[in-house]
Design a protein around this motif. Structure first.
Motif, PDB file in Angstrom:
ATOM      1  N   GLN A   1       0.812  -1.212   0.000  1.00 32.02           N
ATOM      2  CA  GLN A   1       0.000   0.000   0.000  1.00 32.02           C
ATOM      3  C   GLN A   1       0.845   1.263   0.000  1.00 32.02           C
ATOM      4  O   GLN A   1       0.496   2.242  -0.636  1.00 32.02           O
ATOM      5  CB  GLN A   1      -0.937   0.026   1.208  1.00 32.02           C
ATOM      6  N   HIS A   2       1.944   1.247   0.716  1.00 33.76           N
ATOM      7  CA  HIS A   2       2.797   2.433   0.816  1.00 33.76           C
ATOM      8  C   HIS A   2       3.793   2.422  -0.321  1.00 33.76           C
ATOM      9  O   HIS A   2       4.619   1.533  -0.422  1.00 33.76           O
ATOM     10  CB  HIS A   2       3.523   2.467   2.161  1.00 33.76           C
ATOM     11  N   HIS A   3       3.693   3.394  -1.216  1.00 33.95           N
ATOM     12  CA  HIS A   3       4.614   3.574  -2.331  1.00 33.95           C
ATOM     13  C   HIS A   3       4.710   2.329  -3.224  1.00 33.95           C
ATOM     14  O   HIS A   3       5.781   1.756  -3.392  1.00 33.95           O
ATOM     15  CB  HIS A   3       5.997   3.970  -1.825  1.00 33.95           C
ATOM     16  N   PRO A   4       3.583   1.909  -3.786  1.00 36.35           N
ATOM     17  CA  PRO A   4       3.601   0.688  -4.598  1.00 36.35           C
ATOM     18  C   PRO A   4       4.510   0.803  -5.821  1.00 36.35           C
ATOM     19  O   PRO A   4       5.153  -0.179  -6.207  1.00 36.35           O
ATOM     20  CB  PRO A   4       2.141   0.493  -5.003  1.00 36.35           C
ATOM     21  N   ARG A   5       4.597   1.982  -6.421  1.00 32.23           N
ATOM     22  CA  ARG A   5       5.454   2.126  -7.599  1.00 32.23           C
ATOM     23  C   ARG A   5       6.926   1.951  -7.239  1.00 32.23           C
ATOM     24  O   ARG A   5       7.677   1.336  -7.986  1.00 32.23           O
ATOM     25  CB  ARG A   5       5.230   3.482  -8.281  1.00 32.23           C
ATOM     26  N   ALA A   6       7.327   2.485  -6.122  1.00 30.41           N
ATOM     27  CA  ALA A   6       8.717   2.325  -5.690  1.00 30.41           C
ATOM     28  C   ALA A   6       9.024   0.851  -5.451  1.00 30.41           C
ATOM     29  O   ALA A   6      10.077   0.347  -5.860  1.00 30.41           O
ATOM     30  CB  ALA A   6       8.977   3.133  -4.426  1.00 30.41           C
TER      31      ALA A   6
ATOM     32  N   SER B   1      13.350   4.761   3.961  1.00 24.43           N
ATOM     33  CA  SER B   1      12.078   4.596   3.258  1.00 24.43           C
ATOM     34  C   SER B   1      11.593   5.933   2.703  1.00 24.43           C
ATOM     35  O   SER B   1      11.083   5.995   1.585  1.00 24.43           O
ATOM     36  CB  SER B   1      11.016   3.954   4.161  1.00 24.43           C
ATOM     37  N   LYS B   2      11.767   7.005   3.466  1.00 22.82           N
ATOM     38  CA  LYS B   2      11.390   8.343   2.985  1.00 22.82           C
ATOM     39  C   LYS B   2      12.257   8.755   1.791  1.00 22.82           C
ATOM     40  O   LYS B   2      11.761   9.325   0.819  1.00 22.82           O
ATOM     41  CB  LYS B   2      11.529   9.386   4.099  1.00 22.82           C
ATOM     42  N   ALA B   3      13.548   8.470   1.852  1.00 24.62           N
ATOM     43  CA  ALA B   3      14.456   8.825   0.757  1.00 24.62           C
ATOM     44  C   ALA B   3      14.103   8.045  -0.505  1.00 24.62           C
ATOM     45  O   ALA B   3      14.078   8.618  -1.605  1.00 24.62           O
ATOM     46  CB  ALA B   3      15.903   8.550   1.168  1.00 24.62           C
ATOM     47  N   LEU B   4      13.818   6.761  -0.365  1.00 25.89           N
ATOM     48  CA  LEU B   4      13.449   5.948  -1.526  1.00 25.89           C
ATOM     49  C   LEU B   4      12.138   6.438  -2.137  1.00 25.89           C
ATOM     50  O   LEU B   4      12.014   6.524  -3.364  1.00 25.89           O
ATOM     51  CB  LEU B   4      13.340   4.471  -1.135  1.00 25.89           C
ATOM     52  N   ALA B   5      11.186   6.764  -1.289  1.00 26.68           N
ATOM     53  CA  ALA B   5       9.900   7.265  -1.793  1.00 26.68           C
ATOM     54  C   ALA B   5      10.093   8.592  -2.517  1.00 26.68           C
ATOM     55  O   ALA B   5       9.510   8.810  -3.594  1.00 26.68           O
ATOM     56  CB  ALA B   5       8.915   7.427  -0.642  1.00 26.68           C
ATOM     57  N   HIS B   6      10.921   9.447  -1.958  1.00 28.12           N
ATOM     58  CA  HIS B   6      11.194  10.746  -2.595  1.00 28.12           C
ATOM     59  C   HIS B   6      11.837  10.549  -3.968  1.00 28.12           C
ATOM     60  O   HIS B   6      11.425  11.164  -4.947  1.00 28.12           O
ATOM     61  CB  HIS B   6      12.116  11.572  -1.676  1.00 28.12           C
ATOM     62  N   CYS B   7      12.854   9.688  -4.022  1.00 27.21           N
ATOM     63  CA  CYS B   7      13.544   9.442  -5.293  1.00 27.21           C
ATOM     64  C   CYS B   7      12.601   8.815  -6.316  1.00 27.21           C
ATOM     65  O   CYS B   7      12.600   9.197  -7.494  1.00 27.21           O
ATOM     66  CB  CYS B   7      14.771   8.561  -5.078  1.00 27.21           C
ATOM     67  N   ALA B   8      11.798   7.870  -5.877  1.00 26.69           N
ATOM     68  CA  ALA B   8      10.849   7.227  -6.794  1.00 26.69           C
ATOM     69  C   ALA B   8       9.858   8.247  -7.336  1.00 26.69           C
ATOM     70  O   ALA B   8       9.536   8.238  -8.527  1.00 26.69           O
ATOM     71  CB  ALA B   8      10.112   6.092  -6.074  1.00 26.69           C
ATOM     72  N   GLN B   9       9.389   9.124  -6.464  1.00 19.96           N
ATOM     73  CA  GLN B   9       8.449  10.163  -6.894  1.00 19.96           C
ATOM     74  C   GLN B   9       9.094  11.101  -7.900  1.00 19.96           C
ATOM     75  O   GLN B   9       8.516  11.433  -8.932  1.00 19.96           O
ATOM     76  CB  GLN B   9       7.932  10.948  -5.693  1.00 19.96           C
ATOM     77  N   ARG B  10      10.301  11.534  -7.617  1.00 17.09           N
ATOM     78  CA  ARG B  10      11.013  12.453  -8.526  1.00 17.09           C
ATOM     79  C   ARG B  10      11.284  11.789  -9.875  1.00 17.09           C
ATOM     80  O   ARG B  10      11.208  12.429 -10.919  1.00 17.09           O
ATOM     81  CB  ARG B  10      12.348  12.905  -7.915  1.00 17.09           C
ATOM     82  N   LEU B  11      11.612  10.486  -9.868  1.00 22.13           N
ATOM     83  CA  LEU B  11      11.921   9.786 -11.109  1.00 22.13           C
ATOM     84  C   LEU B  11      10.666   9.480 -11.916  1.00 22.13           C
ATOM     85  O   LEU B  11      10.734   9.307 -13.130  1.00 22.13           O
ATOM     86  CB  LEU B  11      12.677   8.498 -10.821  1.00 22.13           C
ATOM     87  N   SER B  12       9.518   9.402 -11.255  1.00 16.70           N
ATOM     88  CA  SER B  12       8.280   9.102 -11.985  1.00 16.70           C
ATOM     89  C   SER B  12       7.637  10.354 -12.571  1.00 16.70           C
ATOM     90  O   SER B  12       6.733  10.261 -13.394  1.00 16.70           O
ATOM     91  CB  SER B  12       7.286   8.384 -11.085  1.00 16.70           C
ATOM     92  N   ASP B  13       8.053  11.529 -12.126  1.00 12.60           N
ATOM     93  CA  ASP B  13       7.490  12.775 -12.659  1.00 12.60           C
ATOM     94  C   ASP B  13       7.922  13.039 -14.079  1.00 12.60           C
ATOM     95  O   ASP B  13       8.888  12.661 -14.581  1.00 12.60           O
ATOM     96  CB  ASP B  13       7.883  13.965 -11.777  1.00 12.60           C
TER      97      ASP B  13
END
Length: 156
Positions: free
Chosen positions: A48-53, A144-156
């Motif tokens: 549920q939390h950050h499924p794309r990452a 986990s916060k860093a990975l979520a941030h990076c995944a979000q930035r890379l998916s934009d």
């Protein structure tokens, strides 16, 4: 759970894996299927939390595993054919790495230090916690916060 996850993110994951591993002889469709076979083992709460990452990390790990296996057992090559292992897909990887660099640099300093120590040194979470004077749980949370941030930035 897996059905909803697949319908929501399979197309996105396929596109990311195709761009990331273009020209490397990997079948992105197979990687997507293998990713969902792997993620089926996870609890619903974990997805549920950050499924794309999570999906991207599993897909990339599977691709790397496959590339390692391919290096161990290379396909037969005719004597006059160029060595395919020397071919490096330049465009997609450089774009991705540049995006990753910008994502890492945009992390807050506390998250960035944990991320860099975790990914670019042989330190364990306990080693990182000791070095930074924080708890292991804090290291895990920041990672986990860093990975979520990076995944979000890379998916934009």
């Amino acid at each position: 759970m897996i059905d909803r996850l697949y319908r929501s993110h399979a197309g996105w994951l396929l596109g990311r894996l195709q761009r990331r591993f273009a020209g490397m002889g990997l079948e992105a469709e197979d990687l997507v299927q293998d990713t969902y076979m792997r993620v089926a083992r996870y609890s619903e709460e974990a997805t549920q939390h950050h499924p794309r990452a999570l999906l991207l990390r599993i897909g990339v790990n599977l691709a790397r595993d496959q590339m390692r296996r391919n290096k161990i057992r290379p396909a037969p090559v005719a004597a006059n054919d160029p060595d395919p292992s020397w071919e490096i897909p330049v465009g997609a990887d450089q774009e991705y790495l540049l995006g990753l660099k910008h994502a890492i640099l945009s992390l807050p300093p506390d998250l960035r230090s944990v991320f860099l120590l975790s990914r670019f040194t042989p330190m364990t979470n306990a080693d990182i916690a000791k070095r930074l004077g924080i708890s292991v749980k804090t290291v895990e949370w920041r990672m986990s916060k860093a990975l979520a941030h990076c995944a979000q930035r890379l998916s934009d």
